[in-house]
Motif scaffolding. Structure first.
Motif, PDB file in Angstrom:
ATOM      1  N   VAL A   1       0.789  -1.190  -0.149  1.00 24.78           N
ATOM      2  CA  VAL A   1      -0.170  -0.116   0.035  1.00 24.78           C
ATOM      3  C   VAL A   1       0.621   1.190  -0.027  1.00 24.78           C
ATOM      4  O   VAL A   1       0.450   2.262  -0.468  1.00 24.78           O
ATOM      5  CB  VAL A   1      -0.904  -0.127   1.214  1.00 24.78           C
ATOM      6  N   TYR A   2       1.969   1.151   0.624  1.00 23.82           N
ATOM      7  CA  TYR A   2       2.862   2.260   0.874  1.00 23.82           C
ATOM      8  C   TYR A   2       3.514   2.598  -0.556  1.00 23.82           C
ATOM      9  O   TYR A   2       3.653   3.720  -0.891  1.00 23.82           O
ATOM     10  CB  TYR A   2       4.260   2.249   1.971  1.00 23.82           C
ATOM     11  N   THR A   3       3.969   1.680  -1.303  1.00 17.67           N
ATOM     12  CA  THR A   3       4.244   1.751  -2.411  1.00 17.67           C
ATOM     13  C   THR A   3       3.310   2.237  -3.483  1.00 17.67           C
ATOM     14  O   THR A   3       3.820   3.006  -4.339  1.00 17.67           O
ATOM     15  CB  THR A   3       4.759   0.309  -3.078  1.00 17.67           C
ATOM     16  N   MET A   4       2.164   1.913  -3.523  1.00 13.36           N
ATOM     17  CA  MET A   4       1.201   2.254  -4.390  1.00 13.36           C
ATOM     18  C   MET A   4       0.942   3.888  -4.188  1.00 13.36           C
ATOM     19  O   MET A   4       0.650   4.593  -5.078  1.00 13.36           O
ATOM     20  CB  MET A   4       0.060   1.586  -4.196  1.00 13.36           C
ATOM     21  N   LEU A   5       1.025   4.206  -2.769  1.00 19.57           N
ATOM     22  CA  LEU A   5       0.417   5.571  -2.614  1.00 19.57           C
ATOM     23  C   LEU A   5       1.668   6.526  -2.895  1.00 19.57           C
ATOM     24  O   LEU A   5       1.797   7.764  -3.435  1.00 19.57           O
ATOM     25  CB  LEU A   5       0.281   5.773  -1.069  1.00 19.57           C
ATOM     26  N   ALA A   6       3.166   6.064  -2.431  1.00 20.17           N
ATOM     27  CA  ALA A   6       4.197   6.984  -2.370  1.00 20.17           C
ATOM     28  C   ALA A   6       4.896   6.947  -3.712  1.00 20.17           C
ATOM     29  O   ALA A   6       5.699   7.723  -3.887  1.00 20.17           O
ATOM     30  CB  ALA A   6       5.264   6.697  -1.232  1.00 20.17           C
ATOM     31  N   TYR A   7       4.950   5.847  -4.413  1.00 22.05           N
ATOM     32  CA  TYR A   7       5.565   5.565  -5.805  1.00 22.05           C
ATOM     33  C   TYR A   7       4.626   5.336  -6.686  1.00 22.05           C
ATOM     34  O   TYR A   7       4.480   4.220  -7.277  1.00 22.05           O
ATOM     35  CB  TYR A   7       6.793   4.602  -5.539  1.00 22.05           C
ATOM     36  N   PRO A   8       3.700   6.293  -7.127  1.00 25.08           N
ATOM     37  CA  PRO A   8       2.608   6.023  -8.126  1.00 25.08           C
ATOM     38  C   PRO A   8       3.120   5.458  -9.484  1.00 25.08           C
ATOM     39  O   PRO A   8       2.518   4.782 -10.143  1.00 25.08           O
ATOM     40  CB  PRO A   8       1.881   7.433  -8.155  1.00 25.08           C
ATOM     41  N   ARG A   9       4.479   5.831  -9.868  1.00 24.75           N
ATOM     42  CA  ARG A   9       4.914   5.552 -11.323  1.00 24.75           C
ATOM     43  C   ARG A   9       5.236   3.837 -11.281  1.00 24.75           C
ATOM     44  O   ARG A   9       4.983   3.244 -11.992  1.00 24.75           O
ATOM     45  CB  ARG A   9       6.202   6.136 -11.606  1.00 24.75           C
ATOM     46  N   ILE A  10       5.598   3.196  -9.835  1.00 25.49           N
ATOM     47  CA  ILE A  10       5.738   1.997  -9.957  1.00 25.49           C
ATOM     48  C   ILE A  10       4.241   1.361  -9.711  1.00 25.49           C
ATOM     49  O   ILE A  10       4.042   0.214 -10.512  1.00 25.49           O
ATOM     50  CB  ILE A  10       6.636   1.482  -8.487  1.00 25.49           C
ATOM     51  N   GLY A  11       3.544   1.914  -9.133  1.00 25.25           N
ATOM     52  CA  GLY A  11       2.197   1.512  -8.814  1.00 25.25           C
ATOM     53  C   GLY A  11       1.495   1.527 -10.368  1.00 25.25           C
ATOM     54  O   GLY A  11       0.639   0.518 -10.498  1.00 25.25           O
ATOM     55  N   ILE A  12       1.711   2.478 -11.343  1.00 28.35           N
ATOM     56  CA  ILE A  12       1.224   1.973 -12.610  1.00 28.35           C
ATOM     57  C   ILE A  12       1.589   1.043 -13.191  1.00 28.35           C
ATOM     58  O   ILE A  12       0.890   0.198 -13.915  1.00 28.35           O
ATOM     59  CB  ILE A  12       1.448   3.278 -13.546  1.00 28.35           C
ATOM     60  N   VAL A  13       3.083   0.645 -13.178  1.00 24.29           N
ATOM     61  CA  VAL A  13       3.687  -0.525 -13.683  1.00 24.29           C
ATOM     62  C   VAL A  13       2.809  -1.897 -13.049  1.00 24.29           C
ATOM     63  O   VAL A  13       2.468  -2.832 -13.692  1.00 24.29           O
ATOM     64  CB  VAL A  13       5.025  -0.695 -13.387  1.00 24.29           C
ATOM     65  N   ILE A  14       2.639  -1.795 -11.875  1.00 23.93           N
ATOM     66  CA  ILE A  14       1.974  -3.082 -10.925  1.00 23.93           C
ATOM     67  C   ILE A  14       0.522  -3.079 -11.698  1.00 23.93           C
ATOM     68  O   ILE A  14       0.014  -4.128 -11.857  1.00 23.93           O
ATOM     69  CB  ILE A  14       1.858  -2.630  -9.437  1.00 23.93           C
ATOM     70  N   LEU A  15      -0.192  -1.991 -11.808  1.00 20.90           N
ATOM     71  CA  LEU A  15      -1.610  -2.116 -12.705  1.00 20.90           C
ATOM     72  C   LEU A  15      -1.752  -2.649 -13.849  1.00 20.90           C
ATOM     73  O   LEU A  15      -2.262  -3.385 -14.056  1.00 20.90           O
ATOM     74  CB  LEU A  15      -2.254  -0.532 -12.517  1.00 20.90           C
ATOM     75  N   LEU A  16      -0.619  -2.203 -14.650  1.00 25.96           N
ATOM     76  CA  LEU A  16      -0.683  -2.785 -16.026  1.00 25.96           C
ATOM     77  C   LEU A  16      -0.327  -4.180 -15.853  1.00 25.96           C
ATOM     78  O   LEU A  16      -0.787  -4.844 -17.000  1.00 25.96           O
ATOM     79  CB  LEU A  16       0.435  -1.722 -16.686  1.00 25.96           C
TER      80      LEU A  16
ATOM     81  N   LEU B   1      -6.276   3.131  -4.952  1.00 24.64           N
ATOM     82  CA  LEU B   1      -4.983   3.532  -4.069  1.00 24.64           C
ATOM     83  C   LEU B   1      -4.185   4.484  -5.173  1.00 24.64           C
ATOM     84  O   LEU B   1      -3.633   5.200  -4.583  1.00 24.64           O
ATOM     85  CB  LEU B   1      -4.000   2.048  -3.755  1.00 24.64           C
ATOM     86  N   LEU B   2      -4.267   4.245  -6.319  1.00 28.45           N
ATOM     87  CA  LEU B   2      -3.590   5.295  -7.142  1.00 28.45           C
ATOM     88  C   LEU B   2      -4.333   6.595  -7.204  1.00 28.45           C
ATOM     89  O   LEU B   2      -3.775   7.524  -7.278  1.00 28.45           O
ATOM     90  CB  LEU B   2      -3.552   4.799  -8.794  1.00 28.45           C
ATOM     91  N   PHE B   3      -5.688   6.697  -6.757  1.00 31.52           N
ATOM     92  CA  PHE B   3      -6.380   7.897  -6.779  1.00 31.52           C
ATOM     93  C   PHE B   3      -6.301   8.583  -5.535  1.00 31.52           C
ATOM     94  O   PHE B   3      -6.353   9.640  -5.587  1.00 31.52           O
ATOM     95  CB  PHE B   3      -7.803   7.467  -6.836  1.00 31.52           C
ATOM     96  N   ALA B   4      -6.064   7.605  -4.753  1.00 34.86           N
ATOM     97  CA  ALA B   4      -5.661   8.216  -3.242  1.00 34.86           C
ATOM     98  C   ALA B   4      -4.377   8.898  -3.289  1.00 34.86           C
ATOM     99  O   ALA B   4      -4.171   9.886  -2.890  1.00 34.86           O
ATOM    100  CB  ALA B   4      -5.786   7.263  -2.036  1.00 34.86           C
ATOM    101  N   GLY B   5      -3.421   8.179  -3.906  1.00 39.65           N
ATOM    102  CA  GLY B   5      -2.147   8.889  -3.987  1.00 39.65           C
ATOM    103  C   GLY B   5      -2.035  10.154  -4.793  1.00 39.65           C
ATOM    104  O   GLY B   5      -1.530  11.250  -4.679  1.00 39.65           O
ATOM    105  N   PHE B   6      -2.968  10.013  -5.918  1.00 40.80           N
ATOM    106  CA  PHE B   6      -3.136  11.257  -6.750  1.00 40.80           C
ATOM    107  C   PHE B   6      -3.568  12.482  -6.018  1.00 40.80           C
ATOM    108  O   PHE B   6      -2.955  13.417  -6.179  1.00 40.80           O
ATOM    109  CB  PHE B   6      -3.976  10.892  -7.991  1.00 40.80           C
ATOM    110  N   PHE B   7      -4.645  12.229  -5.362  1.00 38.99           N
ATOM    111  CA  PHE B   7      -5.272  13.211  -4.554  1.00 38.99           C
ATOM    112  C   PHE B   7      -4.493  13.893  -3.477  1.00 38.99           C
ATOM    113  O   PHE B   7      -4.491  15.056  -3.110  1.00 38.99           O
ATOM    114  CB  PHE B   7      -6.613  13.003  -3.978  1.00 38.99           C
ATOM    115  N   LEU B   8      -3.804  12.943  -2.799  1.00 39.74           N
ATOM    116  CA  LEU B   8      -2.672  13.451  -1.584  1.00 39.74           C
ATOM    117  C   LEU B   8      -1.597  14.206  -2.194  1.00 39.74           C
ATOM    118  O   LEU B   8      -1.416  15.226  -1.683  1.00 39.74           O
ATOM    119  CB  LEU B   8      -1.986  12.224  -1.188  1.00 39.74           C
ATOM    120  N   LYS B   9      -1.022  14.053  -3.565  1.00 41.94           N
ATOM    121  CA  LYS B   9       0.030  14.806  -4.110  1.00 41.94           C
ATOM    122  C   LYS B   9      -0.609  15.846  -4.858  1.00 41.94           C
ATOM    123  O   LYS B   9       0.160  17.079  -4.660  1.00 41.94           O
ATOM    124  CB  LYS B   9       0.510  14.008  -5.266  1.00 41.94           C
TER     125      LYS B   9
END
Length: 505
Positions: free
Chosen positions: A74-89, A117-125
């Motif tokens: 969860v921390y990775t998805m929120l703090a490192y969204p570019r890695i999160g995008i790779v995980i999603l794809l 989680l990606l949306f949450a990270g987006f809104f936090l940033k």
């Protein structure tokens, strides 16, 4: 001190928060472990976990381990969204395979969780970066109108089930909003290169697995899955031959993924890359074509010449004209060459729809439903047909209607208003892709924009004979392609402003 500026409370809190993060990062692991707070926390958790294990047994162990492992994820998805995008794809490609192997785990909920989680990270940033300039595009306007209209369907007076709307809007709205995630976080050419390499690599994995199914048969868990789904088996076993579905949900998903991946590789052949890379791309195209043929999905076969046609038209010059003429000759020969191979005969039949019994049945069904569409401007409600219709409103007229088409489903469920909105959205996407292609000066970005435009064009056509935009992974990758059409122009303008334009033809 009176002459010093007074900091606002918010700025002071932010500075203290940043200092706290710095202090934490500057500490070693030993410092953290030896801290009294760490001792108290670890002791408390040990007591809590021991009590849970004693009371609930092995189930609590599984839950505790899942919780511990999920925290860094969860921390990775929120703090490192570019890695999160790779995980999603990656997850979008593998999720249906996991469902077959694991005995129907909640993969849909897992994908929803990744997206949220990606949306949450987006809104936090975005709390600190309040600019919405990255969304400025006609595509964004039409997309928001389309999402808003689907939400408005909850008040459709003729809808038989609000629960069906709830299940359907989850897939429509959440997946669609990934467009904004891609648009915001993909901001370098290096990221695009990584994503496209990942795309081709995953497609190659899927294609090779389809060849494994063709030449070595289905795995044990796939045979069990087919046995548990007799309706699927009746559709997949045709003319004494099994249609292949690879790691996807069905043969249609395999075929359409192979088509768009093939178009991606074909577009990259025209870029300024080394010869060995072009040979590798050509090899991937051959494997993708074989996997597509073994899927037995006739609706996908016509998408390759259609996608290639728009590439040739947009890149019209002597070189592409010659290549286009050769490709057209090969296709014409393949369509008319005599053969006894059932796979190849099915390919040829795709270009003779009047001789296809299933196509004629679809035409009859579509003609039959037209009066209903004309008389119901908002349609019968989201989820009124197909699986959700049979589950939540089984005794209604629409529940037994087979849409067999993305456009027909939209027309039936959301009415002619929804069909007009979807058509306008797809038209705007294509128009934007074409306009951006001619505006972009950098040849690499121009090639990427061309590939995404061809993919959007092919999926738009493919949405008529099949439901092309609703299955994993295409429902994710379609919005990725849509975002890349806009991102490539944005990056090109940044390069123009710095004078770093690559115009090598």
């Amino acid at each position: 001190m009176q002459g010093l500026p007074i900091e606002s409370g918010k700025r002071m809190l932010k500075r203290r928060y940043d200092q706290m993060l710095f202090d934490i990062k500057s500490q070693t692991l030993g410092d953290i472990v030896l801290h009294p707070v760490a001792w108290v926390t670890l002791a408390s958790l040990s007591i809590l976990f021991s009590a849970l294990i004693v009371k609930y047994g092995i189930l609590s162990v599984v839950v505790i381990l899942a919780g511990i492992l999920s925290l860094p994820f969860v921390y990775t998805m929120l703090a490192y969204p570019r890695i999160g995008i790779v995980i999603l794809l990656v997850s979008a490609y593998l999720v249906m395979f996991v469902e077959k192997v694991g005995g129907h785990p909640p993969v849909g909920v897992f994908m929803d969780g990744l997206e949220l989680l990606l949306f949450a990270g987006f809104f936090l940033k975005h709390k600190y970066d309040k600019s919405w300039a990255f969304t400025k595009s006609p595509v964004t306007v039409l997309l928001l109108l389309w999402i808003g209209y689907n939400f408005a369907e909850v008040i459709n007076p003729v809808a038989a089930s609000r629960v069906a709307w709830l299940f359907t809007i989850r897939t429509v709205a959440i997946v669609t909003l990934t467009y904004f995630i891609f648009l915001y976080y993909i901001n370098t050419v290096a990221q695009i290169r990584l994503i496209l390499k990942l795309w081709i690599g995953l497609s190659l994995l899927a294609a090779l697995y389809a060849l494994k199914q063709e030449y070595f048969g289905f795995s044990a868990f796939e045979k069990v899955w087919l046995a548990d789904n007799p309706s699927a088996s009746s559709l997949y076993f045709i003319g004494g031959h099994w249609r292949k579905f690879s790691i996807f949900s069905d043969p249609v998903a395999l075929a359409y993924n192979m088509v768009i991946s093939l178009l991606l590789c074909f577009s990259l052949l025209f870029s300024n890359i080394r010869l060995y890379k072009k040979v590798m791309l050509g090899g991937c195209m051959v494997v993708f074509t074989m996997a597509m043929l073994y899927s037995g999905t006739r609706g996908a076969f016509v998408l390759i010449p259609a996608g290639m046609a728009i590439i040739f038209i947009l890149k019209l010059n002597v070189k592409t004209f010659i290549v286009g003429a050769v490709v057209a000759a090969i296709f014409l020969a393949a369509i008319h060459i005599p053969t006894s191979n059932q796979t190849f005969l099915r390919f040829q039949s795709a270009f003779k729809p009047s001789d296809d019994a299933s196509y004629n049945v679809r035409k009859v069904n579509q003609k039959r439903i037209q009066p209903y569409i004309k008389s119901h401007p908002m349609g019968g409600g989201l989820g009124s047909t197909g699986t959700w219709g049979q589950r939540f409103s089984p005794n209604t007229y629409l529940a037994s209607f087979p849409p067999d088409s993305g456009f027909v489903r939209v027309a039936v469920e959301t009415g002619w208003i929804g069909l007009v909105l979807l058509s306008a959205f797809l038209f705007t996407a294509l128009k934007t892709g074409i306009n951006n292609y001619f505006q972009i000066q950098d040849t690499e970005l121009k090639t990427y924009c061309l590939a995404m435009t061809a993919i959007i064009f092919a999926l738009t056509i493919g949405n008529f004979p099949q439901e092309a935009l609703v299955q994993f992974p295409i429902n994710i990758y379609f919005y990725l392609a849509l975002a890349l059409v806009i991102i490539t122009l944005r990056l090109d303008r940044q390069k123009q402003s710095t004078g770093l334009i690559n115009t090598i033809k």
